[in-house]
Write a protein that holds these residues in place. Structure first.
Motif, PDB file in Angstrom:
ATOM      1  N   LYS A 250     -25.290 -23.287  14.309  1.00 36.91           N
ATOM      2  CA  LYS A 250     -25.815 -22.536  13.163  1.00 36.91           C
ATOM      3  C   LYS A 250     -27.268 -22.912  12.882  1.00 36.91           C
ATOM      4  CE  LYS A 250     -24.707 -21.260   8.403  1.00 36.91           C
ATOM      5  NZ  LYS A 250     -26.025 -21.539   7.832  1.00 36.91           N
ATOM      6  N   LYS A 251     -27.552 -24.186  12.894  1.00 35.60           N
ATOM      7  CA  LYS A 251     -28.909 -24.651  12.599  1.00 35.60           C
ATOM      8  C   LYS A 251     -29.909 -24.138  13.624  1.00 35.60           C
ATOM      9  CE  LYS A 251     -31.648 -28.904  12.286  1.00 35.60           C
ATOM     10  NZ  LYS A 251     -31.605 -30.398  12.354  1.00 35.60           N
ATOM     11  N   ASN A 252     -29.569 -24.220  14.892  1.00 35.69           N
ATOM     12  CA  ASN A 252     -30.524 -23.923  15.958  1.00 35.69           C
ATOM     13  C   ASN A 252     -30.646 -22.448  16.304  1.00 35.69           C
ATOM     14  OD1 ASN A 252     -31.120 -26.673  16.251  1.00 35.69           O
ATOM     15  ND2 ASN A 252     -29.419 -26.971  17.684  1.00 35.69           N
ATOM     16  N   TYR A 253     -29.602 -21.638  15.988  1.00 30.99           N
ATOM     17  CA  TYR A 253     -29.631 -20.240  16.420  1.00 30.99           C
ATOM     18  C   TYR A 253     -29.518 -19.233  15.292  1.00 30.99           C
ATOM     19  CZ  TYR A 253     -29.212 -22.255  21.033  1.00 30.99           C
ATOM     20  OH  TYR A 253     -29.446 -22.977  22.172  1.00 30.99           O
ATOM     21  N   PHE A 254     -29.082 -19.651  14.117  1.00 26.62           N
ATOM     22  CA  PHE A 254     -28.914 -18.708  13.021  1.00 26.62           C
ATOM     23  C   PHE A 254     -29.610 -19.132  11.727  1.00 26.62           C
ATOM     24  CE2 PHE A 254     -25.210 -18.051  15.773  1.00 26.62           C
ATOM     25  CZ  PHE A 254     -25.296 -16.689  15.990  1.00 26.62           C
ATOM     26  N   GLY A 255     -29.670 -20.410  11.482  1.00 26.68           N
ATOM     27  CA  GLY A 255     -30.211 -20.861  10.208  1.00 26.68           C
ATOM     28  C   GLY A 255     -29.384 -20.322   9.055  1.00 26.68           C
ATOM     29  N   ASP A 256     -30.057 -19.933   7.988  1.00 24.39           N
ATOM     30  CA  ASP A 256     -29.371 -19.360   6.827  1.00 24.39           C
ATOM     31  C   ASP A 256     -29.640 -17.871   6.687  1.00 24.39           C
ATOM     32  OD1 ASP A 256     -28.212 -21.776   5.963  1.00 24.39           O
ATOM     33  OD2 ASP A 256     -30.106 -22.386   5.043  1.00 24.39           O
ATOM     34  N   SER A 257     -30.031 -17.215   7.779  1.00 27.89           N
ATOM     35  CA  SER A 257     -30.471 -15.821   7.708  1.00 27.89           C
ATOM     36  C   SER A 257     -29.318 -14.825   7.647  1.00 27.89           C
ATOM     37  CB  SER A 257     -31.360 -15.494   8.914  1.00 27.89           C
ATOM     38  OG  SER A 257     -30.630 -15.651  10.129  1.00 27.89           O
ATOM     39  N   LEU A 258     -28.133 -15.213   8.111  1.00 26.60           N
ATOM     40  CA  LEU A 258     -27.022 -14.270   8.206  1.00 26.60           C
ATOM     41  C   LEU A 258     -25.963 -14.597   7.157  1.00 26.60           C
ATOM     42  CD1 LEU A 258     -26.614 -14.064  12.082  1.00 26.60           C
ATOM     43  CD2 LEU A 258     -28.193 -12.833  10.595  1.00 26.60           C
ATOM     44  N   GLN A 259     -25.813 -13.707   6.185  1.00 26.50           N
ATOM     45  CA  GLN A 259     -24.952 -14.000   5.052  1.00 26.50           C
ATOM     46  C   GLN A 259     -23.504 -14.217   5.469  1.00 26.50           C
ATOM     47  OE1 GLN A 259     -25.725 -14.718   1.858  1.00 26.50           O
ATOM     48  NE2 GLN A 259     -23.554 -15.259   1.759  1.00 26.50           N
ATOM     49  N   PHE A 260     -22.966 -13.349   6.331  1.00 23.28           N
ATOM     50  CA  PHE A 260     -21.557 -13.504   6.664  1.00 23.28           C
ATOM     51  C   PHE A 260     -21.305 -14.752   7.506  1.00 23.28           C
ATOM     52  CE2 PHE A 260     -17.352 -12.518   8.378  1.00 23.28           C
ATOM     53  CZ  PHE A 260     -16.713 -12.154   7.207  1.00 23.28           C
ATOM     54  N   MET A 261     -22.283 -15.134   8.330  1.00 26.87           N
ATOM     55  CA  MET A 261     -22.154 -16.390   9.060  1.00 26.87           C
ATOM     56  C   MET A 261     -22.110 -17.551   8.062  1.00 26.87           C
ATOM     57  SD  MET A 261     -21.866 -17.747  12.110  1.00 26.87           S
ATOM     58  CE  MET A 261     -22.527 -16.583  13.304  1.00 26.87           C
ATOM     59  N   ASN A 262     -22.958 -17.494   7.043  1.00 22.74           N
ATOM     60  CA  ASN A 262     -22.918 -18.515   5.994  1.00 22.74           C
ATOM     61  C   ASN A 262     -21.556 -18.542   5.316  1.00 22.74           C
ATOM     62  OD1 ASN A 262     -25.607 -19.042   6.535  1.00 22.74           O
ATOM     63  ND2 ASN A 262     -26.371 -17.770   4.864  1.00 22.74           N
ATOM     64  N   ASP A 263     -21.008 -17.358   5.048  1.00 18.44           N
ATOM     65  CA  ASP A 263     -19.708 -17.268   4.384  1.00 18.44           C
ATOM     66  C   ASP A 263     -18.604 -17.868   5.250  1.00 18.44           C
ATOM     67  OD1 ASP A 263     -20.810 -16.016   2.176  1.00 18.44           O
ATOM     68  OD2 ASP A 263     -20.406 -13.998   2.918  1.00 18.44           O
ATOM     69  N   MET A 264     -18.626 -17.583   6.542  1.00 19.63           N
ATOM     70  CA  MET A 264     -17.592 -18.127   7.427  1.00 19.63           C
ATOM     71  C   MET A 264     -17.635 -19.651   7.444  1.00 19.63           C
ATOM     72  SD  MET A 264     -17.034 -15.605  10.696  1.00 19.63           S
ATOM     73  CE  MET A 264     -18.719 -15.469  11.254  1.00 19.63           C
ATOM     74  N   TYR A 265     -18.838 -20.193   7.481  1.00 18.07           N
ATOM     75  CA  TYR A 265     -18.978 -21.647   7.497  1.00 18.07           C
ATOM     76  C   TYR A 265     -18.561 -22.260   6.161  1.00 18.07           C
ATOM     77  CZ  TYR A 265     -21.314 -22.338  12.007  1.00 18.07           C
ATOM     78  OH  TYR A 265     -21.589 -22.440  13.343  1.00 18.07           O
ATOM     79  N   ALA A 266     -18.767 -21.513   5.083  1.00 23.14           N
ATOM     80  CA  ALA A 266     -18.457 -22.037   3.745  1.00 23.14           C
ATOM     81  C   ALA A 266     -16.976 -21.933   3.396  1.00 23.14           C
ATOM     82  CB  ALA A 266     -19.289 -21.305   2.698  1.00 23.14           C
ATOM     83  N   HIS A 267     -16.216 -21.181   4.191  1.00 26.08           N
ATOM     84  CA  HIS A 267     -14.792 -20.974   3.898  1.00 26.08           C
ATOM     85  C   HIS A 267     -13.976 -21.296   5.153  1.00 26.08           C
ATOM     86  CE1 HIS A 267     -15.656 -19.028   0.023  1.00 26.08           C
ATOM     87  NE2 HIS A 267     -16.691 -18.516   0.632  1.00 26.08           N
ATOM     88  N   PRO A 268     -13.842 -22.592   5.463  1.00 27.39           N
ATOM     89  CA  PRO A 268     -13.145 -22.979   6.702  1.00 27.39           C
ATOM     90  C   PRO A 268     -11.644 -22.751   6.666  1.00 27.39           C
ATOM     91  CG  PRO A 268     -13.690 -24.923   5.402  1.00 27.39           C
ATOM     92  CD  PRO A 268     -14.359 -23.755   4.729  1.00 27.39           C
ATOM     93  N   ASP A 269     -11.059 -22.621   5.466  1.00 31.85           N
ATOM     94  CA  ASP A 269      -9.617 -22.444   5.325  1.00 31.85           C
ATOM     95  C   ASP A 269      -9.311 -21.067   4.736  1.00 31.85           C
ATOM     96  OD1 ASP A 269      -9.436 -25.191   6.066  1.00 31.85           O
ATOM     97  OD2 ASP A 269      -9.762 -25.759   3.962  1.00 31.85           O
ATOM     98  N   LEU A 270      -8.044 -20.710   4.734  1.00 33.58           N
ATOM     99  CA  LEU A 270      -7.619 -19.420   4.183  1.00 33.58           C
ATOM    100  C   LEU A 270      -7.603 -19.517   2.657  1.00 33.58           C
ATOM    101  CD1 LEU A 270      -6.605 -16.546   4.458  1.00 33.58           C
ATOM    102  CD2 LEU A 270      -4.310 -17.441   4.851  1.00 33.58           C
ATOM    103  N   ASP A 271      -8.729 -19.119   2.052  1.00 35.47           N
ATOM    104  CA  ASP A 271      -8.850 -19.157   0.600  1.00 35.47           C
ATOM    105  C   ASP A 271      -8.991 -17.734   0.068  1.00 35.47           C
ATOM    106  OD1 ASP A 271     -11.394 -18.459   1.393  1.00 35.47           O
ATOM    107  OD2 ASP A 271     -12.348 -20.315   0.700  1.00 35.47           O
ATOM    108  N   LYS A 272      -9.395 -17.608  -1.163  1.00 38.13           N
ATOM    109  CA  LYS A 272      -9.514 -16.295  -1.803  1.00 38.13           C
ATOM    110  C   LYS A 272     -10.506 -15.400  -1.076  1.00 38.13           C
ATOM    111  CE  LYS A 272     -10.069 -14.179  -6.388  1.00 38.13           C
ATOM    112  NZ  LYS A 272     -10.961 -13.088  -5.947  1.00 38.13           N
ATOM    113  N   PHE A 273     -11.562 -15.999  -0.531  1.00 36.04           N
ATOM    114  CA  PHE A 273     -12.562 -15.211   0.204  1.00 36.04           C
ATOM    115  C   PHE A 273     -11.902 -14.405   1.321  1.00 36.04           C
ATOM    116  CE2 PHE A 273     -15.397 -14.784   3.852  1.00 36.04           C
ATOM    117  CZ  PHE A 273     -16.492 -14.131   3.283  1.00 36.04           C
ATOM    118  N   TRP A 274     -11.070 -15.057   2.123  1.00 36.99           N
ATOM    119  CA  TRP A 274     -10.406 -14.373   3.233  1.00 36.99           C
ATOM    120  C   TRP A 274      -9.256 -13.492   2.741  1.00 36.99           C
ATOM    121  CZ3 TRP A 274     -13.236 -14.184   7.281  1.00 36.99           C
ATOM    122  CH2 TRP A 274     -14.048 -15.252   7.647  1.00 36.99           C
TER     123      TRP A 274
END
Length: 623
Positions: A250-274
Motif C-alpha cells: 500500500k505504501k509503495n504502490y497506492f499510498g492514501d490515494s484510493l479510498q476503497f483500498m484505504n477502506d479495505m485496509y481499515a476493515h480487516p474483519d467482517l464488520d458493519k462496513f462489509w
C-alpha cells in the motif's frame, strides 16, 4: 482481475471496437434501424445520470426496453457515435427491435454525483436524500417508461460482474415496469467469497490489478483508464513476493490515494462496513422475475451467483427465480468464446451458445415482449462437468441428493470409511511465507482464468502440500452441491491459512482430450479450490488466534460443485497453507495482516489429524 475487469468493461457494455465482420454488420444495421439519444436523467435528490438510449426507428409497434447500468462507461459519447454491440444483443435484441439502454452509474464518467463502491442498500428511505442503487434504478426506469417513445412498458435489466451487482440492486427497486432482471456473476459479498476476499483472505493479485486503475479519481470519459503504474514484472509471483507485506504494498504502490483500498485496509474483519455492502439480507419479496447466471469456474464471482439464487429461494420463494450455472470462466457465457472448453479441459459442446439461445433470450422474451413464449429450461439449470451434460432441477441442491464423505487416511489415502477406534495418525508440513505455494506452474503477470481447472501435478510434488487420493473409482460419483472441508489441526504458531482443493485424477491412459501443452494421462484437474483464513474459523467478525501446540478444528464451505468423477478416475484432495499470489500471505501470527511488517512473517508447522477422535474429512452431496 485487471484482465477480466477490462474485458467486462467492454463485454458488459458491448461497446468495444471490433474488426469482426459480424460486428460491422450489426453496427451498420443499428445505424440504419436505430436513433441514438443521450439523456441526463434526474434522480430524486437532484443528481443527473448520463444515459445512452438506442431507439428503433420502426414506429409500427411498441418495443421492450433492456438496460445495463455500469461503472465501466457507456462510451462512445456523442449521438453520432454508435456502440458496436457484441454479446447476445447482436444476435437477438438488436434485430428484435428492443430499446437498448446503457447508463453510467452515479459518480462515474459522465454521470453526476459521488461514486461509492458497492453502495449500501437503504431499507427505510425517509427522504429524497436517502439514495442507493435501487432508488437510482427506480428513477431511471420510471423516466424511461414515461419518456422513451414507443416503449411497451416492460423493462429488463442485466449485467455481468459489477454490473451484475447493479442488476441485483435493480431487483430491489420495486418499479412496476421492471419485469425481468438477470444478475450474472453478480458482485455480492466482498468479504466472504467475491473478488477481493475469500473467507477473509485478501485476494492480492486481483485487488492490486483492479484498484490501481479503477480506484483512481473520477475518470475522464474521453480517455482510456489511467493507472498507478503501467508495468511491473513478467513474473507476478516474484514481484508480489518482493513487494513485501500488505503495508509495504500500500505504501509503495497506492499510498492514501484510493479510498476503497484505504477502506479495505481499515476493515480487516467482517464488520458493519462489509455487512452493509452485502445485498443478500435485503432480497425479500422480489417482484420481477430473476434469472441468476454464473460460471462453475468463475475465479471472481462464483460465490455471488450461487448465493444470490439460494437467498432468493430462501427469502423470496414466491418470486419467479431461476438459476443457470455453466462450465464457464468469468463472463464466458456473455459473448466471449463459445463455452466449449477452458484451458486443457473440453466440454463437448458450445455451452455459451446453448445458454444464449435456450435460456437468456427466452427469459427476456417471455417477460418483456407483448406475445410471451413458454420458457425453455427448468428452475435450476446446471451443466455437470465430467459427464458434460445439462441437467434441470427444481431445487438446489437437487432433491434426493445424499451425503458423500471422504476421510483422510494413512498412506495419503481417501476412504468413505472412518478410521478404526485404535487408529492414530497425522500428517504435517512446514508452511514458509518466504516460499509460498504458487497457484499455477507457469510464470506470468495476469491472473489466469484457466487456473480454476489447471493440472495440479506441480503442487503434488511439494513438501508443503498434503495430497490424498481415493482408490480407482468402480462407479461414477456425481458430486453436486456444497462442499464442506472439516479439518482437525494443530499449529506451532497462532494463525495460518488453509487451502483445500478437490481434484479429478484422470486415468494414465486418458486420451479423450488432446492438448499441446500437457499430457492428459494422469491429469489432475482442479474441480474446486478455496481458502480459509484460520483466524475466522469460528467467526468472521470476531477473529481468534490459535494456541500453539493445541488441537483445533477448521471447518468451512467451498463453493458448490457439479462434477462427475467418472469410473476409472480417482478423487484427490490437497491441503496447503498458501496460494500465492492469488491470495496474500498470512504472517502466521495473530497480528493485523494489513498493518504488520515483513519481520512479522514466520514459519509454521501445520499438523492435520486423521484418526477416530479427529476424523478430518471432505463432504459433498451426490445424486
Amino acid at each position: 482481475m485487471r484482465f477480466a475487469r477490462f474485458f467486462l468493461l467492454f463485454l458488459c457494455l458491448n461497446v468495444f471496437h471490433s474488426l469482426s465482420a459480424q460486428n460491422s454488420q450489426d453496427s451498420l444495421y443499428m445505424r440504419m434501424h436505430y436513433t441514438k439519444e443521450e439523456k441526463m436523467i434526474k434522480m430524486r435528490d437532484g443528481i443527473s445520470l448520463f444515459t445512452s438510449v438506442y431507439i428503433p426507428t420502426d414506429l409500427s409497434k411498441k418495443h421492450p426496453i433492456i438496460m445495463v447500468r455500469t461503472p465501466y462507461s457507456c462510451r462512445p459519447y456523442g449521438v453520432e457515435k454508435f456502440a458496436e454491440l457484441y454479446n447476445t444483443y447482436h444476435k437477438y435484441y438488436l434485430r428484435a427491435g428492443y430499446i437498448i439502454v446503457f447508463q453510467d452509474v452515479r459518480g462515474r464518467f459522465m454521470s453526476e454525483g459521488v461514486f461509492e463502491d458497492i453502495r449500501p442498500f437503504i431499507t427505510n428511505k425517509k427522504s429524497s436524500k436517502d439514495i442507493d442503487e435501487a432508488s437510482d434504478t427506480y428513477d431511471t426506469v420510471d423516466w424511461l417508461a414515461n419518456n422513451v417513445k414507443n416503449n411497451n412498458g416492460n423493462v429488463g435489466i442485466m449485467g455481468i460482474s459489477y454490473p451484475g451487482f447493479y442488476a441485483t440492486m435493480a431487483a430491489l427497486s420495486g418499479h412496476p415496469a421492471l419485469k425481468a432482471v438477470s444478475p450474472q456473476a453478480p458482485v455480492t459479498d466482498w468479504f466472504r467469497g467475491d473478488d477481493f476476499h475469500h473467507n477473509g483472505a485478501f485476494a492480492l493479485m486481483d485487488a492490486f490489478n483492479f484498484y490501481r486503475s479503477f480506484g483512481l479519481p473520477r475518470p475522464n470519459p474521453l480517455k482510456q483508464y489511467a493507472s498507478v503504474k503501467s508495468k511491473f514484472s513478467e513474473d507476478s509471483y516474484d514481484f508480489m513476493l518482493k513487494a513485501g507485506a500488505l503495508s509495504d504494498i500500500k505504501k509503495n504502490y497506492f499510498g492514501d490515494s484510493l479510498q476503497f483500498m484505504n477502506d479495505m485496509y481499515a476493515h480487516p474483519d467482517l464488520d458493519k462496513f462489509w455487512a452493509d455492502r452485502n445485498p443478500l439480507p435485503h432480497l425479500n419479496d422480489i417482484k420481477p422475475a430473476v434469472m441468476v447466471v454464473g460460471g462453475l469456474f468463475d475465479a471472481e464471482d462464483c460465490y455471488g451467483a450461487w448465493n444470490t439464487f439460494k437467498t432468493l429461494e430462501s427469502q423470496s420463494s414466491s418470486s419467479d427465480n431461476m438459476l443457470v450455472m455453466g462450465p464457464w470462466y468469468h463472463g464466458n457465457w456473455g459473448g466471449r468464446g463459445d463455452g466449449a472448453s477452458i484451458g486443457n479441459v473440453k466440454f463437448g459442446q458450445k455451452t455459451a451458445e446453448w445458454y444464449q439461445n435456450e435460456m437468456e433470450i427466452p427469459f427476456f422474451k417471455k417477460y418483456l415482449e407483448d406475445s410471451p413464449n413458454k420458457m425453455v429450461g427448468g428452475k435450476v439449470n446446471v451443466f455437470i462437468t465430467g459427464e458434460n451434460n445439462w441437467h434441470k432441477f427444481e431445487t438446489w441442491p437437487p432433491s434426493g441428493s445424499r451425503p458423500y464423505k471422504l476421510y483422510l487416511t494413512s498412506e495419503n489415502g481417501l476412504s468413505q470409511n472412518a478410521a478404526s477406534d485404535k487408529a492414530t495418525g497425522s500428517d504435517s508440513y512446514i508452511s514458509d511465507p518466504a516460499h509460498p505455494v504458487p497457484y499455477r506452474s507457469e510464470i506470468g503477470w495476469n491472473r489466469t482464468r484457466e487456473y480454476m481447472l489447471d493440472d495440479q501435478r506441480f503442487t503434488s510434488q511439494r513438501s508443503d502440500v498434503l495430497t490424498y487420493q481415493s482408490d480407482i473409482l468402480e462407479e461414477d460419483v456425481t458430486a453436486i452441491g456444497p462442499v464442506i472441508a472439516d479439518l482437525f489441526v494443530k499449529l506451532s504458531t497462532t494463525d495460518a491459512d488453509f487451502v483445500v482443493k478437490i481434484i479429478d485424477v484422470f486415468p494414465d491412459d486418458f486420451k479423450e482430450y488432446s492438448s499441446d501443452k500437457v499430457p492428459m494421462g494422469g491429469y489432475q484437474m482442479l474441480v474446486r479450490g478455496e481458502i480459509m483464513r484460520g483466524r475466522y474459523r469460528n467467526s468472521f467478525s470476531d477473529p481468534e488466534g490459535f494456541k500453539p501446540g493445541k488441537d483445533d478444528r477448521v471447518k468451512f464451505n467451498l463453493p458448490d460443485i457439479a462434477h462427475n468423477f467418472r469410473k476409472g478416475h480417482r478423487i484427490m484432495v490437497q491441503i496447503q497453507s498458501s496460494w500465492f499470489p492469488l491470495f496474500d500471505r498470512n504472517p502466521q501470527q495473530f497480528v493485523n495482516i494489513y498493518t504488520c511488517k515483513q519481520s512479522d512473517f514466520v514459519k509454521s508447522k501445520v499438523e492435520v489429524f486423521r484418526d477416530k477422535v479427529h476424523p478430518s474429512s471432505i463432504e459433498f452431496l451426490v445424486k
